[in-house]
Design an enzyme around this catalytic site. Structure first.
Site, PDB file in Angstrom:
ATOM      1  N   SER A 102      35.511  40.396  35.935  1.00 57.83           N
ATOM      2  CA  SER A 102      34.894  39.228  36.571  1.00 57.83           C
ATOM      3  C   SER A 102      34.500  39.553  38.020  1.00 57.83           C
ATOM      4  O   SER A 102      33.666  40.413  38.250  1.00 57.83           O
ATOM      5  CB  SER A 102      35.841  38.024  36.456  1.00 57.83           C
ATOM      6  OG  SER A 102      35.204  36.826  36.794  1.00 57.83           O
ATOM      7  N   ASP A 152      30.091  33.199  26.885  1.00 56.04           N
ATOM      8  CA  ASP A 152      30.748  33.196  28.197  1.00 56.04           C
ATOM      9  C   ASP A 152      30.119  32.098  29.061  1.00 56.04           C
ATOM     10  O   ASP A 152      28.930  32.176  29.382  1.00 56.04           O
ATOM     11  CB  ASP A 152      30.557  34.573  28.851  1.00 56.04           C
ATOM     12  CG  ASP A 152      31.361  34.752  30.125  1.00 56.04           C
ATOM     13  OD1 ASP A 152      31.602  33.750  30.824  1.00 56.04           O
ATOM     14  OD2 ASP A 152      31.720  35.900  30.428  1.00 56.04           O
ATOM     15  N   HIS A 183      34.906  33.994  28.580  1.00 59.04           N
ATOM     16  CA  HIS A 183      34.986  34.804  29.797  1.00 59.04           C
ATOM     17  C   HIS A 183      36.300  35.577  29.921  1.00 59.04           C
ATOM     18  O   HIS A 183      36.434  36.422  30.791  1.00 59.04           O
ATOM     19  CB  HIS A 183      34.803  33.893  31.023  1.00 59.04           C
ATOM     20  CG  HIS A 183      34.535  34.641  32.308  1.00 59.04           C
ATOM     21  ND1 HIS A 183      33.370  35.352  32.523  1.00 59.04           N
ATOM     22  CD2 HIS A 183      35.283  34.798  33.435  1.00 59.04           C
ATOM     23  CE1 HIS A 183      33.404  35.897  33.731  1.00 59.04           C
ATOM     24  NE2 HIS A 183      34.550  35.591  34.297  1.00 59.04           N
TER      25      HIS A 183
END
Length: 201
Positions: A102, A152, A183
């Site tokens: 991320s 996501d 995610h």
């Protein structure tokens, strides 16, 4: 930068640069080392920016909207930290492989976008395109793994396709792996990253 360094079998072994997601710490991704390469050196770094008490690697203006000026500054900061850490700990600066999730994947991607010699390779889990409309350095010979989620909510599928295209256009050898888990970091993509890592030259 606050970090953990663990020497592997040899200082000549690859060094895994672990970069956490928003709100994480330098402890978060340590379990991935057992999957990817238990013999590697490990350099796990905490982001220097705080967003409502949550560590990050650079500021953002809104969800999915990066503060580009801060991104450029923090990317340089991390790049220089890697140079210094290699001197301090004695690992091979040319054999650093990022594993980012991320926000950590975004700063790893930004290293590739800005510095040709920053990383040997990178495993990017749920990254976005760090910057658009800039010329990238020659990334020939760099391996990049991108793990993306078909559903996501933070990182649209097109973002992953765009990132692959941009990195490939700069010469990188990019593998894009899809999961249907949103995610979050999941075991399927970790095992796919392990397979990718074992095939690196």
């Amino acid at each position: 930068m606050k970090h953990i360094f663990k020497e592997g079998e040899s200082l000549d072994s690859p060094t895994l640069l672990l970069l956490h997601g928003t709100g994480g710490t330098e402890e978060d991704l340590l379990p991935l080392v057992d999957y990817i390469d238990p013999t590697a050196n490990v350099l796990s770094v905490r982001g220097n920016v705080s967003e409502n008490g949550m560590p990050r690697y650079f500021k953002r203006l809104a969800e999915g909207v990066f503060d580009e000026e801060d991104l450029i500054f923090r990317t340089k900061e991390l790049y220089e930290f890697l140079d210094q850490a290699a001197k301090d700990y004695g690992f091979d600066r040319q054999n650093v492989i990022a594993v980012g999730y991320s926000n950590g994947a975004n700063i790893a991607g930004s290293l590739l976008f800005h510095y040709q010699d920053s990383l040997r390779a990178a495993s990017l889990h749920h990254p976005m395109v760090p910057r658009r409309g800039i010329d990238l350095p020659d990334l020939s010979g760099k391996g990049v793994f991108i793990a993306a989620g078909t559903n996501d909510p933070i990182c649209p599928a097109q973002e992953s396709e765009d990132l692959k295209a941009i990195l490939s256009g700069a010469g990188a050898d990019v593998k894009l792996h899809w999961e249907s888990q949103g995610h979050q970091l999941n075991l399927g993509e970790i095992k796919a990253a392990q397979d990718w890592y074992q095939q690196l030259d």
